[in-house]
Design a protein around this motif. Structure first.
Motif, mmCIF file in Angstrom:
data_model
loop_
_atom_site.group_PDB
_atom_site.id
_atom_site.type_symbol
_atom_site.label_atom_id
_atom_site.label_comp_id
_atom_site.label_asym_id
_atom_site.label_seq_id
_atom_site.Cartn_x
_atom_site.Cartn_y
_atom_site.Cartn_z
ATOM 1 N N THR A 99 4.977 -0.217 -3.770
ATOM 2 C CA THR A 99 4.789 1.172 -3.352
ATOM 3 C C THR A 99 4.913 2.126 -4.534
ATOM 4 O O THR A 99 4.121 3.075 -4.673
ATOM 5 C CB THR A 99 5.825 1.553 -2.274
ATOM 6 O OG1 THR A 99 5.649 0.704 -1.140
ATOM 7 C CG2 THR A 99 5.654 3.007 -1.833
ATOM 8 N N VAL A 155 0.689 -4.053 9.755
ATOM 9 C CA VAL A 155 2.098 -4.206 9.364
ATOM 10 C C VAL A 155 2.826 -5.143 10.324
ATOM 11 O O VAL A 155 3.668 -5.950 9.907
ATOM 12 C CB VAL A 155 2.788 -2.824 9.310
ATOM 13 C CG1 VAL A 155 4.297 -2.976 9.118
ATOM 14 C CG2 VAL A 155 2.197 -1.976 8.190
ATOM 15 N N ASN A 184 4.524 -8.472 8.883
ATOM 16 C CA ASN A 184 5.971 -8.670 8.969
ATOM 17 C C ASN A 184 6.333 -9.884 9.819
ATOM 18 O O ASN A 184 7.276 -10.623 9.502
ATOM 19 C CB ASN A 184 6.650 -7.412 9.520
ATOM 20 C CG ASN A 184 6.659 -6.276 8.518
ATOM 21 O OD1 ASN A 184 6.232 -6.441 7.377
ATOM 22 N ND2 ASN A 184 7.128 -5.115 8.926
ATOM 23 N N GLN A 210 -3.106 -11.466 9.686
ATOM 24 C CA GLN A 210 -2.859 -10.535 8.587
ATOM 25 C C GLN A 210 -3.917 -10.698 7.499
ATOM 26 O O GLN A 210 -4.468 -9.714 6.991
ATOM 27 C CB GLN A 210 -1.459 -10.771 8.006
ATOM 28 C CG GLN A 210 -1.080 -9.820 6.868
ATOM 29 C CD GLN A 210 -1.252 -10.436 5.498
ATOM 30 O OE1 GLN A 210 -1.327 -11.649 5.358
ATOM 31 N NE2 GLN A 210 -1.319 -9.607 4.482
ATOM 32 N N THR A 253 -0.601 0.413 3.210
ATOM 33 C CA THR A 253 0.244 -0.561 3.901
ATOM 34 C C THR A 253 1.597 -0.811 3.211
ATOM 35 O O THR A 253 2.596 -1.052 3.890
ATOM 36 C CB THR A 253 -0.490 -1.908 4.020
ATOM 37 O OG1 THR A 253 -0.834 -2.391 2.698
ATOM 38 C CG2 THR A 253 -1.770 -1.748 4.831
ATOM 39 N N VAL A 262 4.812 1.340 4.303
ATOM 40 C CA VAL A 262 5.289 1.053 5.660
ATOM 41 C C VAL A 262 5.961 -0.318 5.702
ATOM 42 O O VAL A 262 7.012 -0.495 6.336
ATOM 43 C CB VAL A 262 4.127 1.122 6.671
ATOM 44 C CG1 VAL A 262 4.636 0.892 8.090
ATOM 45 C CG2 VAL A 262 3.422 2.463 6.581
ATOM 46 N N GLN A 263 5.365 -1.286 5.019
ATOM 47 C CA GLN A 263 5.981 -2.612 4.971
ATOM 48 C C GLN A 263 7.323 -2.576 4.244
ATOM 49 O O GLN A 263 8.288 -3.213 4.667
ATOM 50 C CB GLN A 263 5.047 -3.608 4.281
ATOM 51 C CG GLN A 263 3.966 -4.158 5.194
ATOM 52 C CD GLN A 263 3.282 -5.362 4.584
ATOM 53 O OE1 GLN A 263 2.239 -5.240 3.958
ATOM 54 N NE2 GLN A 263 3.860 -6.530 4.763
ATOM 55 N N SER A 317 9.977 -0.895 6.595
ATOM 56 C CA SER A 317 10.338 -1.719 7.753
ATOM 57 C C SER A 317 11.125 -2.955 7.340
ATOM 58 O O SER A 317 12.107 -3.338 7.997
ATOM 59 C CB SER A 317 9.079 -2.119 8.538
ATOM 60 O OG SER A 317 8.159 -2.805 7.696
#
Length: 335
Positions: free
Chosen positions: A56, A82, A86, A170, A192, A195-196, A199
């Motif tokens: 990120t 996501v 995950n 995925q 993505t 957010v990954q 989480s």
């Protein structure tokens, strides 16, 4: 001349993409193996969250430098991706814990037929006989050199099914979203990765405690183990990016089939750096069969009709019929 140079350029980029993915993937596996086996850092889910947090930061830098343009990805597609990603990460970790190594390897091999099924159903892809046979040869070779003891239990089987299906979805979604929304690899990763990261960093410590009964914040962080964590996160940036590049340029099935070259390299490097225990004739034979299958797959799938979407042939048939109809109309007018 221009078409030849364009084809050569594409071939060079394809090779560079695969090489980038193989080097980073094998590198991160070896680093993580040392980190977990030697230094006892067994918090795989939290580590993956750190990987995406580092990725990120890179996407923020690339956006600031102008390499990532403003793009749109619907929230529903982002959340589905996501969720699949995950579940894939957690499912693989749980599957490895609850199953024997042999059954875990069989579950990983089953991702190829599942990915084929997704492409056939959703993309109307048609495989030639040689392409299908080459996939079988790859699966056989990898199975020979990796599958040993095989024992199955109900909860392990359920975990494996969830892991395989979510991973296949995925990887399919990487190609699908890039094509559907005209997103580049950097662009999709920019949507993505944050957010990954959020989480997995939130859920990771709880998942890891459930799996290992150890708390990540109670781990004894030394200079060397911290160095390996930082090194793992750095390499993971390349791994995440190269996965999106490869699946975007090819498909999830090709990524899985040719990706087993990484399995072979990891085995070879493992024998070199961690001892030759387990290296025997049938393992070497399996490696040779798998590599031969990969070469065959690359050759068979690149031939005309080796792997194609039916929609294209349908459209060409329609256009051909329209041309014939227009020709007949012209003849009628002349008559």
């Amino acid at each position: 001349m221009s078409s030849v140079s364009k084809a050569d350029r594409k071939a060079a980029l394809d090779v560079a993409s695969w090489f980038f993915n193989v080097v980073t993937s094998v590198g991160i596996i070896m680093v993580n193996k040392a980190l977990m086996a030697t230094y006892g850092f067994s918090f795989a889910t939290t580590l993956t969250g750190l990987h995406f947090a580092t990725t990120t930061l890179l996407t923020f830098l690339l956006r600031w430098l102008g390499y990532i343009q403003d793009s749109y990805l619907p929230l529903s597609d982002l959340l589905k991706f996501v969720l699949f990603a995950n579940f894939s990460i957690v499912g693989m970790n749980v599957s490895l814990m609850w199953n024997s190594v042999g059954f875990y390897q069989i579950a990983k091999l089953s991702m190829i037929p599942v990915s084929c099924f997704l492409e056939v159903v959703f993309d109307k892809v048609r495989y030639s006989r040689d392409t299908k046979l080459s996939i079988v040869v790859v699966l056989l070779g990898v199975a020979v050199c990796t599958v040993t003891d095989v024992s199955v239990n109900v909860k392990g089987f359920v975990a494996a099914v969830i892991a395989v299906c979510s991973t296949a979805l995925q990887q399919y979604y990487v190609h699908f979203l890039q094509r559907k929304h005209s997103l580049g690899s950097f662009d999709l990763l920019g949507h993505t990765a944050p957010v990954q990261a959020a989480s997995l960093l939130l859920a990771g410590p709880f998942v890891d405690y459930w799996l290992t009964e150890k708390k990540v914040y109670a781990y004894n962080y030394t200079v060397i183990s911290t160095f390996f964590i930082i090194l793992s996160c750095t390499i993971a940036v390349g791994t995440n990016l190269s996965q999106f590049i490869c699946i975007g340029r090819f498909t999830a099935v090709s990524f899985q089939v040719l990706g087993h070259m990484k399995t072979i390299l990891v085995l070879i490097l493992g024998f070199i750096f961690f001892g030759k225990e387990g290296l025997n004739l049938h393992v070497i034979l399996g490696m040779v069969i798998a590599v031969a299958g990969m070469v065959w797959y690359g050759n068979a799938s690149s031939k005309p009709g080796g792997k194609e979407r039916r929609i294209y042939s349908t459209l060409s048939n329609k256009s051909q019929k329209q041309d014939e109809l227009s020709d007949s109309n012209e003849i009628d007018e002349k008559v």
